[in-house]
Design an enzyme around this catalytic site. Structure first.
Site, PDB file in Angstrom:
ATOM      1  N   TYR A  44      36.561  60.885 -15.676  1.00 33.03           N
ATOM      2  CA  TYR A  44      35.709  60.656 -16.834  1.00 33.03           C
ATOM      3  C   TYR A  44      34.205  60.719 -16.544  1.00 33.03           C
ATOM      4  CZ  TYR A  44      33.917  59.095 -21.223  1.00 33.03           C
ATOM      5  OH  TYR A  44      33.245  59.065 -22.413  1.00 33.03           O
ATOM      6  N   LYS A  73      24.804  60.624 -13.282  1.00 30.46           N
ATOM      7  CA  LYS A  73      24.390  59.271 -12.912  1.00 30.46           C
ATOM      8  C   LYS A  73      24.338  59.098 -11.394  1.00 30.46           C
ATOM      9  CE  LYS A  73      24.380  58.329 -17.225  1.00 30.46           C
ATOM     10  NZ  LYS A  73      23.241  57.893 -18.014  1.00 30.46           N
ATOM     11  N   SER A 116      33.803  58.083 -27.082  1.00 29.88           N
ATOM     12  CA  SER A 116      34.113  59.514 -27.057  1.00 29.88           C
ATOM     13  C   SER A 116      32.809  60.289 -26.964  1.00 29.88           C
ATOM     14  CB  SER A 116      34.908  59.917 -28.296  1.00 29.88           C
ATOM     15  OG  SER A 116      34.281  59.472 -29.471  1.00 29.88           O
ATOM     16  N   ARG A 117      32.866  61.437 -26.324  1.00 28.33           N
ATOM     17  CA  ARG A 117      31.639  62.159 -25.971  1.00 28.33           C
ATOM     18  C   ARG A 117      31.746  63.642 -26.282  1.00 28.33           C
ATOM     19  NH1 ARG A 117      27.123  59.164 -23.435  1.00 28.33           N
ATOM     20  NH2 ARG A 117      27.961  57.058 -23.501  1.00 28.33           N
ATOM     21  N   ASP A 162      18.697  62.051 -21.551  1.00 27.03           N
ATOM     22  CA  ASP A 162      19.341  60.973 -20.781  1.00 27.03           C
ATOM     23  C   ASP A 162      18.615  60.629 -19.480  1.00 27.03           C
ATOM     24  OD1 ASP A 162      21.601  59.120 -20.681  1.00 27.03           O
ATOM     25  OD2 ASP A 162      22.344  60.306 -18.995  1.00 27.03           O
ATOM     26  N   SER A 178      22.651  52.576 -22.032  1.00 26.53           N
ATOM     27  CA  SER A 178      23.735  53.464 -22.455  1.00 26.53           C
ATOM     28  C   SER A 178      24.158  53.156 -23.886  1.00 26.53           C
ATOM     29  CB  SER A 178      24.927  53.288 -21.522  1.00 26.53           C
ATOM     30  OG  SER A 178      24.523  53.571 -20.199  1.00 26.53           O
ATOM     31  N   HIS A 211      16.462  56.464 -16.403  1.00 27.20           N
ATOM     32  CA  HIS A 211      17.442  56.655 -17.486  1.00 27.20           C
ATOM     33  C   HIS A 211      16.660  56.810 -18.791  1.00 27.20           C
ATOM     34  CE1 HIS A 211      21.341  54.939 -19.514  1.00 27.20           C
ATOM     35  NE2 HIS A 211      21.336  56.244 -19.508  1.00 27.20           N
ATOM     36  N   CYS A 225      22.463  53.361 -26.605  1.00 31.49           N
ATOM     37  CA  CYS A 225      21.455  52.618 -27.376  1.00 31.49           C
ATOM     38  C   CYS A 225      20.408  53.523 -27.995  1.00 31.49           C
ATOM     39  CB  CYS A 225      20.804  51.550 -26.509  1.00 31.49           C
ATOM     40  SG  CYS A 225      21.949  50.206 -26.123  1.00 31.49           S
ATOM     41  N   ARG A 277      32.392  54.662 -17.805  1.00 32.55           N
ATOM     42  CA  ARG A 277      31.983  54.343 -16.440  1.00 32.55           C
ATOM     43  C   ARG A 277      32.588  53.004 -16.029  1.00 32.55           C
ATOM     44  NH1 ARG A 277      27.513  52.683 -16.368  1.00 32.55           N
ATOM     45  NH2 ARG A 277      26.849  53.016 -18.516  1.00 32.55           N
TER      46      ARG A 277
HETATM   47  P1  GTP Z   1      24.049  57.318 -23.346  1.00 29.22           P
HETATM   48  O1  GTP Z   1      24.426  58.751 -23.473  1.00 29.22           O
HETATM   49  O2  GTP Z   1      25.228  56.412 -23.199  1.00 29.22           O
HETATM   50  O3  GTP Z   1      23.041  57.068 -22.284  1.00 29.22           O
HETATM   51  O4  GTP Z   1      23.469  56.827 -24.778  1.00 29.22           O
HETATM   52  P2  GTP Z   1      22.186  57.136 -25.666  1.00 29.22           P
HETATM   53  O5  GTP Z   1      21.119  56.157 -25.321  1.00 29.22           O
HETATM   54  O6  GTP Z   1      21.823  58.577 -25.646  1.00 29.22           O
HETATM   55  O7  GTP Z   1      22.708  56.696 -27.112  1.00 29.22           O
HETATM   56  P3  GTP Z   1      22.928  57.558 -28.453  1.00 29.22           P
HETATM   57  O8  GTP Z   1      21.660  58.193 -28.960  1.00 29.22           O
HETATM   58  O9  GTP Z   1      24.071  58.448 -28.243  1.00 29.22           O
HETATM   59  O10 GTP Z   1      23.307  56.400 -29.491  1.00 29.22           O
HETATM   60  C1  GTP Z   1      24.402  55.553 -29.323  1.00 29.22           C
HETATM   61  C2  GTP Z   1      24.793  54.861 -30.589  1.00 29.22           C
HETATM   62  O11 GTP Z   1      23.682  54.190 -31.173  1.00 29.22           O
HETATM   63  C3  GTP Z   1      25.316  55.834 -31.652  1.00 29.22           C
HETATM   64  O12 GTP Z   1      26.462  55.295 -32.231  1.00 29.22           O
HETATM   65  C4  GTP Z   1      24.185  55.942 -32.631  1.00 29.22           C
HETATM   66  O13 GTP Z   1      24.633  56.236 -33.917  1.00 29.22           O
HETATM   67  C5  GTP Z   1      23.516  54.576 -32.531  1.00 29.22           C
HETATM   68  N1  GTP Z   1      22.059  54.678 -32.826  1.00 29.22           N
HETATM   69  C6  GTP Z   1      21.185  55.551 -32.294  1.00 29.22           C
HETATM   70  N2  GTP Z   1      19.945  55.391 -32.810  1.00 29.22           N
HETATM   71  C7  GTP Z   1      20.035  54.375 -33.690  1.00 29.22           C
HETATM   72  C8  GTP Z   1      19.095  53.722 -34.560  1.00 29.22           C
HETATM   73  O14 GTP Z   1      17.914  54.061 -34.622  1.00 29.22           O
HETATM   74  N3  GTP Z   1      19.566  52.685 -35.318  1.00 29.22           N
HETATM   75  C9  GTP Z   1      20.882  52.292 -35.275  1.00 29.22           C
HETATM   76  N4  GTP Z   1      21.241  51.276 -36.048  1.00 29.22           N
HETATM   77  N5  GTP Z   1      21.793  52.890 -34.484  1.00 29.22           N
HETATM   78  C10 GTP Z   1      21.388  53.911 -33.699  1.00 29.22           C
HETATM   79  C1  SPV Z   2      25.763  56.495 -19.956  1.00 28.97           C
HETATM   80  O1  SPV Z   2      26.732  55.725 -19.911  1.00 28.97           O
HETATM   81  O2  SPV Z   2      24.577  56.082 -19.864  1.00 28.97           O
HETATM   82  C2  SPV Z   2      25.981  57.937 -20.178  1.00 28.97           C
HETATM   83  C3  SPV Z   2      27.360  58.444 -20.194  1.00 28.97           C
HETATM   84  O3  SPV Z   2      25.012  58.666 -20.335  1.00 28.97           O
HETATM   85  S1  SPV Z   2      28.050  58.653 -18.599  1.00 28.97           S
HETATM   86  O4  SPV Z   2      27.671  59.990 -18.114  1.00 28.97           O
HETATM   87  O5  SPV Z   2      29.506  58.554 -18.720  1.00 28.97           O
HETATM   88  O6  SPV Z   2      27.532  57.655 -17.718  1.00 28.97           O
HETATM   89 MN    MN Z   3      23.053  57.567 -20.175  1.00 30.76          MN
END
Ligand code: GTP
Ligand code: SPV
Ligand code: MN
Length: 597
Positions: free
Chosen positions: A210, A219, A379-380, A288, A261, A239, A263, A82
């Site tokens: 993207y 979003k 990467s997604r 999400d 994002s 979110h 996290c 983004r």
């Molecule tokens: P968006 O799709 O961007 O909104 O992200 P999201 O909040 O769904 O994040 P996601 O669960 O994909 O996690 C993002 C990164 O954080 C990944 O590389 C995970 O491996 C890492 N991660 C997730 N949960 C944990 C955790 O409990 N501990 C640690 N150390 N890393 C974590």
């Molecule tokens: C984020 O960045 O919080 C996402 C991925 O969930 S995107 O759809 O690219 O914003």
């Molecule tokens: Mn998100």
């Protein structure tokens, strides 16, 4: 030419909706595509588009034995996340967009972008993509129509939303739909704009191909326009993931959690509890986005407006997230991961040995030991939620699920303890409002810098952040049975920069405490910041291989760290000016008094 397009838009259209037809004709007259294709969401259409995308190089087929129905897409290297600095809220008054959004005056934005859209689809196809955000027929569900010249976008929208004929049928003759216009253009970052017009329920996105920039239901509609509508209509667009946690006794508690994002939302929403938790079950409602509104019984009900997951790939493996690994084993689109010699995909943090040789995310040869990443950090995968082994049946329930707890969690290497409970709703809103988090690869820009990210909505709030926080405070009056609010941090680091808390499945231990608090089962310990687990009757740490000092460090509250935290929060509140809600300023004063006392 223009009139031919306008006529074509009407002739082949599978609808008689006059507002929709007129708008499609107008956009076609501006963008001048060679063809207009109305998408119906059928299997035949998916096959046709996929074949074409393979032919034009947009998609690379993966090994049908190891990844059936899966494809790899490589985006332009300048277009991998983004772009917050190119994302605009276009309201008549600048103050309505607030200090945390980029703003353009609507007429100026339309004029500027019209010049880019003018004739941009010459020689190309304009796809008309009707879609529903939310279960079909649901009272909270919203309809959008995205016009796009990208077959990649159509194939992604097909996974991420309820797309095609069903959405068009739900719309009927109504003029209540989001008008989304997208062109990949020449993918030039100098000619890239993501503009939102909340008053017109309109989104124009130019120059990107993207994810969050172009899958306009996500979003742009579900969060930026959604949050604007939520304030007008008395609900919340957030979110947040949504999960159901069922105890061995069969009691299910639904929880929504906002983490910024990249996290941890997808991971938390699909978590498998550790072996000490036999009989416990986590089910995913959403990973999400949550749309939440008061229900007839006085509780807050949440739906997931999406139908698929656009999830972070790196770090995903059978240890951290087995359910995600199953989810992406078939019918998945991968964007910007590496390709193995036998036609499978690879990324940093995948199970098994690092392959000797790969083709990296940019299509270049890559050798083991290279200092370059093989897969892009952002990467997604795009996968249908129906692939998720722990999908909740409620994910398709138009009524949604009653939320008992709301969790706010940032990525903080220090300061914020593992878990605490807010004293009450207003204090919980304060915890959400003052959230800080280290930036990630999900948006372009520097990674690892702490910034204020209130409720994980900084990049997604479609109006003034001060008004948004006030809306959260005001919601208290319309929710007789308020969810309890919590703050978590999985990302605290030790002196060597290693995560202290094991995270992932072990987050169940924190979740159980939250469930027990919500159900009124465990006593708690009061601190300056909020309620935390007691030493006795606190977190269940059975089977956790972690020294007592580590637990102590992960849960510690250090007053000097909090004093600098408060300074950083002050800068944020000052930015909101007179719109900083009074109740939050009082919360701030109380916290300062507690720390100074
Ligand atoms: P968006 O799709 O961007 O909104 O992200 P999201 O909040 O769904 O994040 P996601 O669960 O994909 O996690 C993002 C990164 O954080 C990944 O590389 C995970 O491996 C890492 N991660 C997730 N949960 C944990 C955790 O409990 N501990 C640690 N150390 N890393 C974590
Ligand atoms: C984020 O960045 O919080 C996402 C991925 O969930 S995107 O759809 O690219 O914003
Ligand atoms: Mn998100």
């Amino acid at each position: 030419m223009a009139s031919t397009q306008a006529a074509a838009a009407t002739e082949q259209a599978p609808t008689k909706n006059p507002t929709l037809l007129a708008w499609v004709a107008k956009m076609a007259a501006m963008t001048q595509p060679d063809r207009i294709v109305w998408c119906d969401g059928s299997e035949a259409e998916k096959q046709r588009l996929t074949e074409q995308a393979v032919k034009d190089g947009t998609l690379i087929p993966l090994n049908p034995k190891t990844r059936p129905g899966c494809y790899l897409h490589r985006s332009n290297p300048n277009d991998v996340a983004r772009v917050e600095h190119l994302t605009f809220i276009c309201t008549p008054n600048k103050t309505d967009a607030g200090p945390t959004n980029n703003w353009m005056e609507p007429e100026a934005a339309y004029t500027k972008l019209s010049q880019l859209f003018e004739g941009c689809m010459k020689g190309r196809t304009m796809y008309v993509v009707p879609y529903a955000m939310g279960p079909l027929g649901g009272a909270s569900t919203k309809i959008g129509v995205e016009l796009t010249d990208s077959d990649y976008v159509v194939l992604n929208m097909r996974i991420m939303t309820r797309m095609g004929k069903a959405a068009l049928d739900m719309l009927g003759d109504s003029d209540d739909f989001n008008r989304g216009l997208h062109s990949t253009g020449d993918v030039n970052p100098d000619r890239r704009y993501i503009c939102h017009f909340p008053q017109d329920n309109t989104i124009w996105s130019f120059g990107s191909g993207y994810g969050g920039n172009v899958l306009l239901g996500k979003k742009c509609l579900a969060l930026r326009i959604g949050s604007y509508l939520g304030r007008e209509e008395g609900w919340l667009a957030e979110h947040m993931l949504i999960l159901g946690v069922t105890s061995p006794k069969g009691e299910t508690t639904y929880i929504a959690a906002a983490f910024p994002s990249a996290c941890g939302k997808t991971n938390f929403a699909m978590m498998i509890p550790p072996k000490e938790y036999a009989g416990w079950k986590i089910e995913t409602v959403g990973d999400d986005i949550a749309w939440m509104r008061p229900g007839p019984d006085g509780r807050l009900y949440a739906i997931n407006p999406e139908a698929g997951y656009f999830g972070v790939v790196p770090g995903t493996n059978y240890k951290t997230n087995p359910n995600a690994m199953e989810t992406i084993s078939k019918d998945t689109l991968f964007t910007n991961v590496a390709l193995t010699p036998d036609g499978d995909v690879w990324w940093e943090g995948k199970d098994g040995e690092v392959p000797e040789e790969l083709i990296d995310w940019q299509g270049k040869p890559w050798k083991k030991g290279s200092t370059e990443k093989a897969a892009h950090p952002n990467s997604r995968f795009t996968a249908p939620m129906s692939n998720n082994p722990v999908l909740s049946a409620k994910a398709n329930d138009p009524m949604g699920v009653p939320i008992s707890a709301i969790i706010f969690g940032g990525r903080r290497s220090n300061t914020v303890p593992l878990v605490l409970q807010a004293f009450n709703w207003t204090h919980g809103v304060f915890l959400g409002a003052t959230m800080g988090s280290e930036t990630t690869a999900a948006a372009t820009g520097k990674v690892g810098v702490v910034r204020r990210d209130p409720m994980a909505m900084l990049p997604f709030c479609g109006y003034h952040m001060g008004d948004y926080l006030q809306h959260w405070l005001d919601m208290q009056k319309s929710i007789p049975q308020l969810p309890k609010i919590f703050q978590v941090n999985w990302f605290r680091q030790d002196k060597n920069g290693k995560f202290i808390w094991p995270g992932f499945g072990d987050n169940m231990r924190v979740l159980e405490w939250i469930v027990n608090r919500v159900q009124g089962r465990v006593p708690t310990q009061e601190t300056l910041l909020g309620w935390v687990p007691r030493q006795d009757q606190g977190l269940n740490l059975n089977g956790l291989d972690l020294p007592a000092e580590a637990i102590q460090e992960a849960t510690s509250i250090k007053e000097d760290e909090w004093k600098s935290e408060l300074k950083s929060q002050e800068v944020f509140f000052e930015q909101l000016g007179t719109k900083a809600p009074e109740a939050l300023m009082l919360q701030r004063k109380l916290l300062i008094a507690r720390l100074d006392g």
